[in-house]
Design an enzyme around this catalytic site. Structure first.
Site, PDB file in Angstrom:
ATOM      1  N   ASP A 141       1.029  -1.215   0.035  1.00  0.00           N
ATOM      2  CA  ASP A 141       0.079   0.117  -0.118  1.00  0.00           C
ATOM      3  C   ASP A 141       0.815   1.244  -0.143  1.00  0.00           C
ATOM      4  OD1 ASP A 141      -3.045   1.378   0.607  1.00  0.00           O
ATOM      5  OD2 ASP A 141      -1.348   2.134   2.115  1.00  0.00           O
ATOM      6  N   ALA A 169      -4.671   2.588  -0.839  1.00  0.00           N
ATOM      7  CA  ALA A 169      -4.543   1.729  -2.036  1.00  0.00           C
ATOM      8  C   ALA A 169      -5.077   0.448  -1.973  1.00  0.00           C
ATOM      9  CB  ALA A 169      -3.193   1.907  -2.461  1.00  0.00           C
ATOM     10  N   ASP A 170      -4.756  -0.186  -0.895  1.00  0.00           N
ATOM     11  CA  ASP A 170      -5.294  -1.645  -0.870  1.00  0.00           C
ATOM     12  C   ASP A 170      -6.789  -1.730  -0.664  1.00  0.00           C
ATOM     13  OD1 ASP A 170      -3.189  -3.357  -0.774  1.00  0.00           O
ATOM     14  OD2 ASP A 170      -2.591  -2.967   1.562  1.00  0.00           O
ATOM     15  N   SER A 171      -7.586  -0.835   0.280  1.00  0.00           N
ATOM     16  CA  SER A 171      -8.914  -0.996   0.572  1.00  0.00           C
ATOM     17  C   SER A 171      -9.529  -0.583  -0.682  1.00  0.00           C
ATOM     18  CB  SER A 171      -9.189  -0.080   1.721  1.00  0.00           C
ATOM     19  OG  SER A 171      -8.580  -0.485   2.600  1.00  0.00           O
TER      20      SER A 171
END
Length: 396
Positions: A141, A169-171
């Site tokens: 992320d 970014a991950d979520s």
């Protein structure tokens, strides 16, 4: 027994090959809305990165992997891949977040899956995309936050780049992947065919830059750091009160007039250089210096009450414990109760989508790895004797 959290997606079966955060976020959305999500874990000792997401019944895993069933399966062994392909034949979606070259080596690429089930939808989440010069790079992320521009606009002006306090970014990659899956499912109703849905941490982070990215692409301006102030709207941001901090947001000229009345400075309404939003932006530092001593004369609660009465956007700045004791948050039911076999009664973060007929729900905690081995393999026609042989050979 199939876990049913909602009737919305209870006609779908999802094979979950994901780990860490982006992929599990995608699958959690589908599971909370009723899809039969089968989490495929590696048998103990097989995965060199085992435990990368923390303890199985730790807070993160409990929150990310609720409402799923689990089977352990060695996908590197022919027998394991045979089991997977049998499951694939009657499934709707596969979600994975391997590096692109890994799934190709394992024979889990889209063309291989499509040959078994033309209706299958494969959702792939990677660090940098399925093609291109960076496709095989591992991604996290914070790397995406830096490359996607977020760290360049975060923090006080003139300070080093600053990461956001959450895995943006991950979520969002997980959310975009779930959106792509739902689009592909809707299109499949017309064509009868599946397709390959792709997103990446880098693409998702750039997409989340939104107006800051458009500011450069359209007007060719490089957005600077703005700290806790809005980059273009004035006054909007954090202000210091007599006993703490609050957020204010004065988004238009009528709100500016209401704001001036609320702070007992109606004379500012008549100042021509503050009358329009573009003018206020040009005089940002001047307005900020003017307002700072005013806000320090009253407490946060006093200011918030004044602004609410005048319909001026404002709000408290909470730590996480305060978030969940706010009466509006309690009313919305954002914290959902859940019973975990190791942790007992806990609460997890619910879905932020309200549906009038088919709402999401949380009905079970993270399963132990392989908890549903026998149950799931029986559903796909495997006998008790064959399941025992798979276990002996460490396939499951």
């Amino acid at each position: 027994m199939k876990i049913t959290a909602s009737t919305a997606l209870d006609h779908l079966r999802v094979l979950d090959l994901t780990r860490v955060r982006a992929g599990p976020t995608c699958c959690r959305i589908l599971a909370d809305f009723g899809a039969d999500v089968i989490k495929i874990d590696a048998p103990p000792g097989l995965d060199p990165n085992e435990g990368i997401s923390g303890a199985r019944h730790g807070y993160d895993m409990v929150n990310l992997h609720r409402n799923k069933r689990s089977i352990t399966l060695n996908l590197k062994a022919p027998e394991g891949r045979e089991v997977f392909m049998r499951m694939l034949a009657t499934s709707d979606v596969v979600v994975e977040n391997f590096r692109p070259d890994v799934k190709d080596r394992m024979g889990l690429d889209y063309e291989s899956l499509k040959a078994v089930n033309p209706r299958i939808i494969l959702a792939s989440i990677s660090g940098f995309g399925q093609t291109g010069p960076y496709k095989t790079r591992p991604g996290f992320d914070q790397i995406a936050q830096g490359m996607g521009g977020l760290m360049g606009v975060t923090g006080e002006p003139g300070t080093p780049p600053m990461r956001a306090g959450i895995a943006v970014a991950d979520s969002t990659s997980g959310i975009f992947a779930a959106t792509g899956i739902l689009i592909a499912l809707a299109e499949r109703e017309k064509s009868g065919m599946g397709q390959w849905v792709q997103t990446s941490l880098l693409q998702s982070q750039i997409a989340m830059m939104d107006f800051q990215a458009a500011r450069f692409l359209v007007d060719h301006q490089v957005p600077p750091q703005a700290g806790n102030d809005h980059p273009t709207t004035v006054p909007m941001g954090v202000v210091t009160t007599a006993d703490g901090y609050i957020n204010i947001g004065v988004g238009g000229d009528s709100q500016w007039r209401s704001f001036c009345q609320s702070i007992e400075r109606p004379d500012l309404i008549e100042v021509a250089k503050y009358a329009k939003g573009t003018d206020r932006t040009r005089h940002k530092d001047e307005i900020k210096a003017l307002l700072e001593p005013i806000f320090k004369t009253r407490t946060s609660a006093d200011w918030l009450a004044r602004f609410e009465a005048a319909a001026v956007p404002a709000g408290p700045i909470y730590k996480v414990d305060q978030v969940f004791s706010d009466p509006q948050v309690e009313h919305l039911g954002v914290a959902v109760p859940l019973k975990d076999r190791e942790r007992g009664d806990v609460r997890v973060v619910g879905q932020p989508i309200v549906m009038s007929r088919t709402p999401a729900s949380v009905v079970s905690s993270v399963p132990d790895a392989g908890e549903h081995n026998v149950e799931i393999l029986n559903e796909f026609g495997y006998s008790t004797d064959y399941i025992a042989r798979l276990r002996e050979r460490k396939i499951i």
